[in-house]
Design a protein around this motif. Structure first.
Motif, short mmCIF file in Angstrom:
data_model
loop_
_atom_site.label_atom_id
_atom_site.label_comp_id
_atom_site.label_asym_id
_atom_site.label_seq_id
_atom_site.Cartn_x
_atom_site.Cartn_y
_atom_site.Cartn_z
N LYS A 92 -4.25 5.19 8.19
CA LYS A 92 -3.51 4.40 9.18
C LYS A 92 -2.26 5.19 9.58
CE LYS A 92 -3.66 0.31 9.91
NZ LYS A 92 -4.12 -0.47 11.06
N GLY A 93 -1.79 4.94 10.80
CA GLY A 93 -0.58 5.60 11.27
C GLY A 93 -0.85 6.99 11.81
N ASN A 94 0.20 7.61 12.39
CA ASN A 94 -0.02 8.90 13.02
C ASN A 94 1.18 9.85 12.93
OD1 ASN A 94 1.73 7.64 14.79
ND2 ASN A 94 0.20 7.28 16.36
N GLY A 95 2.08 9.61 12.02
CA GLY A 95 3.24 10.49 11.89
C GLY A 95 3.46 10.91 10.46
N VAL A 124 0.30 8.56 0.20
CA VAL A 124 -1.01 8.77 -0.42
C VAL A 124 -1.17 7.84 -1.61
CG1 VAL A 124 -2.57 10.45 -1.48
CG2 VAL A 124 -0.93 11.20 0.27
N PHE A 125 -2.17 6.99 -1.56
CA PHE A 125 -2.39 5.99 -2.60
C PHE A 125 -3.45 6.46 -3.59
CE2 PHE A 125 -0.84 3.46 1.01
CZ PHE A 125 0.19 2.74 0.40
N GLU A 126 -3.13 6.37 -4.87
CA GLU A 126 -4.08 6.70 -5.95
C GLU A 126 -4.35 5.44 -6.74
OE1 GLU A 126 -6.73 8.44 -7.10
OE2 GLU A 126 -5.52 10.27 -6.98
N THR A 127 -5.62 5.05 -6.80
CA THR A 127 -6.01 3.79 -7.42
C THR A 127 -6.10 3.88 -8.93
OG1 THR A 127 -7.29 3.33 -5.42
CG2 THR A 127 -7.75 1.95 -7.30
N TYR A 152 4.58 6.45 10.39
CA TYR A 152 4.14 7.44 9.43
C TYR A 152 2.73 7.10 8.96
CZ TYR A 152 6.67 4.05 6.42
OH TYR A 152 7.19 2.92 5.84
N THR A 153 2.09 8.07 8.34
CA THR A 153 0.67 7.94 7.98
C THR A 153 0.52 7.40 6.57
OG1 THR A 153 0.15 9.83 9.40
CG2 THR A 153 -1.50 9.22 7.76
N SER A 154 -0.51 6.61 6.36
CA SER A 154 -0.88 6.20 5.00
C SER A 154 -2.36 6.49 4.80
CB SER A 154 -0.58 4.72 4.76
OG SER A 154 -1.44 3.89 5.52
N LYS A 165 -6.05 16.38 7.91
CA LYS A 165 -4.85 16.72 8.69
C LYS A 165 -3.74 15.69 8.50
CE LYS A 165 -7.14 19.49 12.26
NZ LYS A 165 -8.31 19.79 11.44
N ALA A 166 -3.55 15.29 7.25
CA ALA A 166 -2.48 14.35 6.91
C ALA A 166 -1.14 15.07 6.96
CB ALA A 166 -2.72 13.78 5.51
N PRO A 167 -0.19 14.56 7.75
CA PRO A 167 1.11 15.24 7.89
C PRO A 167 1.85 15.35 6.55
CG PRO A 167 0.83 13.55 9.58
CD PRO A 167 -0.26 13.35 8.58
N LYS A 168 2.39 16.52 6.29
CA LYS A 168 3.22 16.72 5.10
C LYS A 168 4.67 16.39 5.47
CE LYS A 168 0.21 20.37 3.31
NZ LYS A 168 0.11 21.79 2.89
N PRO A 169 5.47 16.05 4.43
CA PRO A 169 5.16 16.02 3.00
C PRO A 169 4.46 14.73 2.61
CG PRO A 169 7.44 15.39 3.33
CD PRO A 169 6.89 15.74 4.69
N TYR A 170 4.05 14.67 1.34
CA TYR A 170 3.34 13.50 0.82
C TYR A 170 4.24 12.69 -0.10
CZ TYR A 170 -0.61 16.58 2.06
OH TYR A 170 -1.48 17.44 2.70
N ILE A 171 4.11 11.37 0.00
CA ILE A 171 4.70 10.46 -0.98
C ILE A 171 3.52 9.86 -1.75
CG2 ILE A 171 5.95 8.30 -1.35
CD1 ILE A 171 7.61 8.95 1.12
#
Length: 333
Positions: free
Chosen positions: A59-62, A67-70, A91-93, A128-134
């Motif tokens: 979801k999202g585009n910025g 990043v979700f880890e289950t 922002y992207t999720s 192509k997930a925008p960096k950086p990652y949370i």
């Protein structure tokens, strides 16, 4: 006496026949259910990772990308589905299904912490997930996040633990309690039950029974037969994964938020012995507090009125922590 034995044999034979009939019905029901599940359209996209495809929901585009880890959980990305709907589209999720879970193919890579981190990193690159990652990791997901941070620290802007599992929990627990909380699922029985449709019934109520979780309560049971084997495989590797994760002692100055469930009754249903329950509450709180030592920029957020599944019971707290972390690393946002 002969009459009694005669009737005993008849009753025994009848029960065996009934059991075989029920198993046959369950087997047929399971095959019909699996055929129907194959027609369900995935809600996300697929990314080729080595020799298999992983499914992710984006979801999202910025930037940045959340990043979700289950957790140790057959529901995969579905645990984060509702939260993703509430996050800003600026922002992207990304949530995803680990190899073998829900729509993701199993592939041949081992279920080790390092390999799972590699697969996730490749997925993010190809998506192509925008960096950086949370990185947001719940329970076992928090343990897996350690491997990602350790291997790709330059790509990580922040980490959020959601009532994370402690990989070296043996240091905090008495032998009796450690054995109790680490006994795991009965793998052999569940594999048998998965063949005859019983697993669908056993894990039917993993999400709250309300309209908000109607989608998850439809998809998760339908695809549980796919997830079951992969989850049990992760359980088989849990000990070695935790051992390796416990060696990762520092995230450096990467910001870390530690969200901790604070409902004092959260272990009531799983631990009946009052002494052990008191010990578990104290030990869990100590483990959570010690997570703060992983980063030079860390803080703990206690979540009242919540048990282990904060993402279901208090999702707004997670959303708030994510937004706060984004503002912390990108003030202009």
């Amino acid at each position: 006496m002969k009459t009694f034995l005669k009737w005993t044999k008849r009753i025994g034979l009848g029960l065996v026949t009934l059991l075989i009939l029920l198993l046959l019905i369950g087997f047929i029901f399971e095959r019909i259910s699996r055929n129907a599940a194959e027609k369900i359209k995935p809600d996300g996209q697929f990314v080729e990772v080595d020799d298999h495809r992983l499914h992710d929901y984006k979801k999202g585009n910025g930037g940045p990308t959340i990043v979700f880890e289950t957790a140790f959980d057959p529901a995969g990305h579905l645990q984060w589905y509702n939260i993703q709907q509430e996050l800003p589209s600026s922002y992207t999720s990304i949530s995803y299904d680990r190899a073998g879970i829900l729509w993701s193919e199993r592939g041949k890579n081992p279920k080790s912490g390092e390999e799972m981190a590699k697969e996730l990193h490749l997925l993010l690159e190809k998506a192509k997930a925008p960096k950086p990652y949370i990185l947001v990791g719940h329970s076992f997901g928090g343990t897996l996040v350690r491997f990602f941070v350790n291997k790709y620290p330059k790509d990580v802007a922040g980490v959020i633990f959601v009532d994370s599992q402690c990989p070296d929990d043996e240091r905090y627990l008495s032998p009796e309690l450690f054995k109790m909380v680490n006994q795991g699922l009965p793998g052999g029985f569940l594999k048998f039950a998965n063949t005859f449709g019983l697993v669908r019934l056993m894990f039917k109520g993993m999400f709250p029974n309300n309209k908000q979780y109607e989608y998850q309560n439809t998809i998760m049971p339908a695809l549980l037969y796919k997830s079951a084997d992969a989850v049990l495989e992760e359980q088989d590797q849990m000990r070695s994964i935790k051992k390796e994760a416990s060696k990762i002692k520092s995230f450096g100055n990467i910001p870390l938020y530690v969200l901790t469930a604070a409902d004092k009754k959260r272990f009531d249903s799983s631990i009946k012995d009052r002494k052990l329950k008191t010990e578990m509450l104290s030990a869990w709180n100590k483990m959570q507090k010690d997570f703060l030592l992983l980063s030079t920029e860390s803080k703990q957020i206690l979540v009242p009125n919540s048990g282990h599944y904060i993402n279901q019971e208090q999702p707004k707290v997670i959303e708030s922590a994510i937004n706060d972390m984004v503002n912390k690393i990108l003030p202009q946002k």
